[in-house]
Scaffold this motif. Structure first.
Motif, PDB file in Angstrom:
ATOM      1  N   ARG A   1       0.818  -1.208   0.000  1.00 41.29           N
ATOM      2  CA  ARG A   1       0.000   0.000   0.000  1.00 41.29           C
ATOM      3  C   ARG A   1       0.854   1.261   0.000  1.00 41.29           C
ATOM      4  O   ARG A   1       0.532   2.253  -0.637  1.00 41.29           O
ATOM      5  N   SER A   2       1.960   1.222   0.760  1.00 48.41           N
ATOM      6  CA  SER A   2       2.762   2.437   0.891  1.00 48.41           C
ATOM      7  C   SER A   2       3.269   2.931  -0.453  1.00 48.41           C
ATOM      8  O   SER A   2       3.456   4.122  -0.654  1.00 48.41           O
TER       9      SER A   2
ATOM     10  N   LEU B   1       0.620   5.194  -2.099  1.00 54.31           N
ATOM     11  CA  LEU B   1       0.196   6.403  -1.428  1.00 54.31           C
ATOM     12  C   LEU B   1       0.927   7.615  -1.991  1.00 54.31           C
ATOM     13  O   LEU B   1       2.108   7.536  -2.338  1.00 54.31           O
TER      14      LEU B   1
ATOM     15  N   ASP C   1      -4.509   7.320  11.410  1.00 54.38           N
ATOM     16  CA  ASP C   1      -4.548   6.996   9.979  1.00 54.38           C
ATOM     17  C   ASP C   1      -3.508   5.907   9.682  1.00 54.38           C
ATOM     18  O   ASP C   1      -2.302   6.155   9.702  1.00 54.38           O
TER      19      ASP C   1
ATOM     20  N   ASN D   1      -2.826   4.358   6.892  1.00 54.41           N
ATOM     21  CA  ASN D   1      -2.060   4.572   5.668  1.00 54.41           C
ATOM     22  C   ASN D   1      -0.941   5.582   5.875  1.00 54.41           C
ATOM     23  O   ASN D   1       0.132   5.458   5.275  1.00 54.41           O
TER      24      ASN D   1
ATOM     25  N   ARG E   1       1.803   3.688   7.368  1.00 55.90           N
ATOM     26  CA  ARG E   1       2.486   2.865   6.353  1.00 55.90           C
ATOM     27  C   ARG E   1       3.444   3.710   5.527  1.00 55.90           C
ATOM     28  O   ARG E   1       4.548   3.276   5.190  1.00 55.90           O
ATOM     29  N   TRP E   2       3.018   4.928   5.183  1.00 51.26           N
ATOM     30  CA  TRP E   2       3.910   5.817   4.420  1.00 51.26           C
ATOM     31  C   TRP E   2       5.149   6.140   5.246  1.00 51.26           C
ATOM     32  O   TRP E   2       6.280   6.104   4.744  1.00 51.26           O
TER      33      TRP E   2
ATOM     34  N   ASP F   1      -7.379   2.977   0.543  1.00 52.30           N
ATOM     35  CA  ASP F   1      -6.016   3.331   0.150  1.00 52.30           C
ATOM     36  C   ASP F   1      -5.738   4.818   0.289  1.00 52.30           C
ATOM     37  O   ASP F   1      -4.741   5.312  -0.235  1.00 52.30           O
ATOM     38  N   ASP F   2      -6.610   5.559   0.979  1.00 50.47           N
ATOM     39  CA  ASP F   2      -6.494   7.008   1.082  1.00 50.47           C
ATOM     40  C   ASP F   2      -6.019   7.431   2.464  1.00 50.47           C
ATOM     41  O   ASP F   2      -6.288   6.768   3.463  1.00 50.47           O
TER      42      ASP F   2
END
Length: 843
Positions: A458-459, A462, A599, A601, A604-605, A695-696
């Motif tokens: 996922r990262s 993003l 969050d 995501n 993950r970023w 994915d946001d």
């Protein structure tokens, strides 16, 4: 036999009205709570009152058989049972056993690493409110069969209705059954359940052992408060510790005191959960039944008295469970009872109750000991009622392995307290069940199961952080926003409509935005005068918190502020590190939402671009510590984020909730006075399913149109201009701070609970302590009243002005642990009135 409600009934005039079985099921006690006089104490629950395990288990089992008869075999075979922590965990489990084929789950107040939350809710009337749902199988609640909700007492129905409302949005079904030992609702609450069922288009049935109401005369609260105060200041209701005669041959210089507890190896089956925290299936129950005989033999041997030292006819035994861990000790107690022992069963609890040694009172004695399971909400007292003085010859304390800590074995711990009153203490430890980690599927996995190549992380999908001037009025190097831009979406709603929707459960506060407050000329003057007066204090706090982070974080810290109150503080910390040490620290802003978590995501970023061990979360201030707890719970839920440190660094920690802070004083931080115009023109964050996909990043708006009123950079520059003036003091003070004890006391949370009850709100989420949180109440919510510490001066000038503009009374009080506290109007609907009879409206 004296009814155990007589003492309270005679002094307060409280009476049980209803089925003739009620006095046999319930006694009365007094809460240590000035706004709720009485407590209904169940005699068959096995919580506060030791009871035969066959009675406790049989009560729940019989209710389960009635549910099965109500539903019919087909629907009973599709049902799922949900119980409430901590009191009803074993009751719900017994109901599930009565149904025979139903899987069981109970809510929990213990976050567990690696387990994703399937939901959660607040129990506003409880001493500890936050409930999590942590099923190992994420599909456990997703079926269409009936959901059976089990609690010990159905008083108003608020908790159950809130639970159904929240779950129905995610997992709609057409039938619910509510089960309780007693149904004590009044007519209005009964009508509310009927209306609620019609509203959601589902059938809701209720089953109980008995029904009635509690008669409360006028003045009962004041009389109850007086009684509690009188008895709390007297001697505790606790018999003297028993005396011991040393066995013959004991050396004269042998150490005195109780013998060490006997630890027994249970050989609990490895594949059987210790309870329903993560789900418990009929298959688990069958394996537990098969293992009970061997565990019973081990306990019987441990309980066997030494020759010539045991009571005739065998010992009188108490099996004592531990908070949520109720079912495992109940089944062990039942097996000992079946083996012919004289057994009673009860558990420890978090709930503070007054003890009075009188046969007509339900809580005769109270043991007090510190928490011993490292609870997520911090340390505190725990209790065991009616244990001391109960005539027990032996006690089997059953805990899970997470609670088998040094605190359990400490001189003031539970085992020592038991040993002071009961001759033989046996410790049985059940292994805490850890769900098997489940691989996280990629969002597109459902449609790409046959793809030959692995889906990307996922990262990698993003986007890069948003930066000014395209998003926010901060310079691009000051902060990167791990958010998505929702500037073109209409998200604002009138304050009163938002409050009504939030409190009725129809919306979450993060699904919309309040209309941005536009400060008057008088208010802007207050902001600038407050900034001029407090810039030194703020600069000093910025220096302290930044130097603390640099001293304790090896390498180069990555500042991650919690948008939006944390963002100006993160920018100032970054500026201090550059100004004093020439360090250019990365700084990002992420979203965290109470009740929904941080969050994922954004994390993950961050993990893909930095070492999670370098990340330092930053916020503006603590109130009661709700966000501190939210972050800790979110990071514990998933092994994916285990590398992040849940500690938050804050400018001000008046609630004593964190270790890393600039000050613990509750003073005016001018960035709390305004909304977006002091936070880079960025809105509060938004989390709504139709706008934020899997994915946001969470969303926010950039209010470009407010550029003329923006003071974001002016605020930062004014504080940075004082860095050199405070540098020497910071160097001295930070050394003292690092050498001292910074352990959080969570006194802010305790104060909020007290205020919530004293003012009849019964919901800690509607009490906002501290100058910053009070300002937010006046700017964003529907305020009811403001509590101000008597004598508070300039720090409250802006609060008084806002209160005047909104027609909100300011009540000066003594002994307030904060400079001020904002109270949101409880149970708000449009047209509601405050304590002075005036309508609560926005002006």
């Amino acid at each position: 036999m004296v009814w155990t409600g007589t003492w309270v009934a005679e002094r307060l005039g409280v009476e049980l009205i209803g089925d003739e079985e009620l006095p046999a099921l319930l006694g009365l006690a007094l809460r240590r709570n000035p706004k709720r006089a009485h407590l209904l104490v169940s005699s068959v629950l096995g919580k506060h009152v030791p009871q035969h395990p066959s009675v406790v288990y049989g009560s729940g089992l019989g209710l389960g058989l009635r549910v099965r008869e109500l539903l019919g075999a087909e629907d009973a075979g599709r049902a799922v049972v949900l119980g409430y922590a901590e009191t009803a965990t074993a009751l719900g489990h017994a109901v599930a056993d009565g149904l025979g084929t139903a899987p069981y789950l109970h809510s929990t107040r213990r976050p567990v690493p690696g387990v994703t939350t399937a939901g959660g809710f607040e129990e506003s009337h409880s001493h500890a409110t936050s409930h999590l749902l942590l099923p190992e199988d994420p599909e456990l609640l997703a079926g269409k069969g009936p959901l059976v909700l089990v609690d010990d007492e159905f008083s108003t129905g608020n908790t159950v209705l809130n639970t159904i409302r929240g779950l129905h949005e995610r997992y709609p079904r057409d039938r619910y059954v509510v089960v309780a030992l007693v149904d004590m609702r009044g007519p209005a609450d009964r009508d509310r359940l009927t209306g609620f069922a019609a509203e959601i288009g589902a059938r809701v049935d209720l089953i109980s052992l008995a029904a009635g109401t509690v008669g409360l005369p006028d003045g009962v609260l004041e009389k109850g408060q007086e009684l509690v105060a009188r008895h709390e200041t007297g001697r505790p209701a606790l018999p003297a510790p028993r005396t011991r005669t040393a066995p013959a041959g004991t050396p004269a210089d042998a150490p005195a005191g109780p013998p060490a507890p006997v630890r027994v190896a249970l050989d609990w089956p490895a594949d059987v959960p210790d309870g329903g925290r993560h789900g418990f299936t009929p298959g688990h129950r069958a394996r537990l039944e098969a293992a009970l005989p061997a565990m019973t033999t081990a306990l019987t041997r441990a309980l066997a008295p030494a020759p010539d030292h045991g009571p005739a006819g065998g010992p009188r035994v108490l099996v004592l469970g531990f908070e949520e861990l109720m079912y495992a000790p109940l089944r062990l107690a039942g097996a000992l009872e079946d083996a012919g022992l004289d057994v009673r069963y009860s558990t420890t609890t978090r709930s503070p109750v007054l003890a009075v040694d009188d046969p007509g009172y339900a809580i005769r004695t109270r043991l007090v000991f510190p928490a011993h399971d490292d609870p997520a909400d911090g340390p505190g007292e725990r209790y065991a009622y009616n244990v001391a003085g109960g005539g027990f010859d032996a006690v089997v304390a059953v805990v899970d392995s997470a609670a088998d800590t040094p605190e359990l074995h400490a001189p003031d711990g539970l085992l020592a307290q038991l040993a002071a009153h009961i001759p033989r203490v046996v410790l049985a430890v059940v292994p805490s069940y850890t769900p098997r980690p489940r691989p996280r599927p990629h969002p597109q996995a459902a449609t790409e199961r046959m793809a030959a190549t692995e889906a990307p992380e996922r990262s990698s999908m993003l986007p890069e952080p948003l930066r000014g001037p395209a998003f926010s009025s901060y310079a691009p190097e000051e902060v990167g926003w791990l958010l998505q831009d929702l500037s073109d979406v209409e998200l604002e709603a009138p304050t009163e409509e938002r409050e009504e929707a939030i409190q009725r459960g129809g919306a979450h506060y993060a699904e919309s935005l309040p209309v941005e407050y536009q400060p008057s000329a008088r208010y802007q003057e207050l902001f600038h005068s407050a900034l001029d007066a407090s810039a030194d204090r703020i600069a000093h706090a910025v220096g302290i918190v930044t130097e603390t982070v640099l001293a304790e974080k090896s390498g180069r810290p990555v500042l991650v502020s919690l948008a939006r109150a944390g963002t100006p503080v993160g920018v100032l910390m970054r500026r201090w590190a550059r100004h004093r040490h020439g360090l250019d620290l990365p700084h990002y802003a992420v979203s965290i939402v109470r009740g929904r978590g941080i969050d994922a995501n954004a994390l993950r970023w961050l993990a893909a671009h930095h070492d999670p061990a370098d990340v330092v979360f930053v916020d503006g201030w603590t109130g009661k510590g709700a966000i501190t707890r939210e972050l800790a719970a979110a990071l514990r839920e998933s092994e994916e984020f285990a590398g992040f440190d849940p500690e938050i660094a804050v400018l001000a920690d008046p609630g004593s909730c964190v270790r890393t802070y600039g000050t613990r004083e509750d003073f005016l931080i001018p960035s709390a006075c305004l909304n977006s115009t002091v936070s880079g023109l960025i809105s509060r964050t938004v989390l709504r399913s139709d706008l934020v996909g899997p994915d946001d990043f969470h969303g926010a708006k950039f209010y470009r149109e407010l550029e003329g009123a923006d003071v974001s950079v002016a605020f930062l520059d004014a504080v940075e201009a004082r860095f050199d003036e405070v540098a020497d003091t910071v160097d001295t003070d930070v050394k003292d701070l690092l050498a001292g004890d910074r352990t959080p006391t969570w006194e802010g949370w305790a104060a909020v609970e007290r205020i919530s009850e004293e003012y009849g709100i019964h919901d800690v989420n509607l009490v906002k302590p501290g100058v910053g949180e009070t300002t937010r109440v006046l700017l964003r919510r529907v305020p009811w009243k403001i509590l101000a510490k008597r004598g508070a001066g300039a720090d409250l000038a802006h609060v008084r002005l806002l209160a005047e503009q909104r027609g909100v009374p300011v009540e000066e009080v003594d002994d307030l642990p904060y400079t001020c506290v904002g109270l949101i109007h409880p149970q708000y609907t449009r047209g509601a009135t405050g304590a002075d009879g005036k309508a609560v409206v926005s002006r």
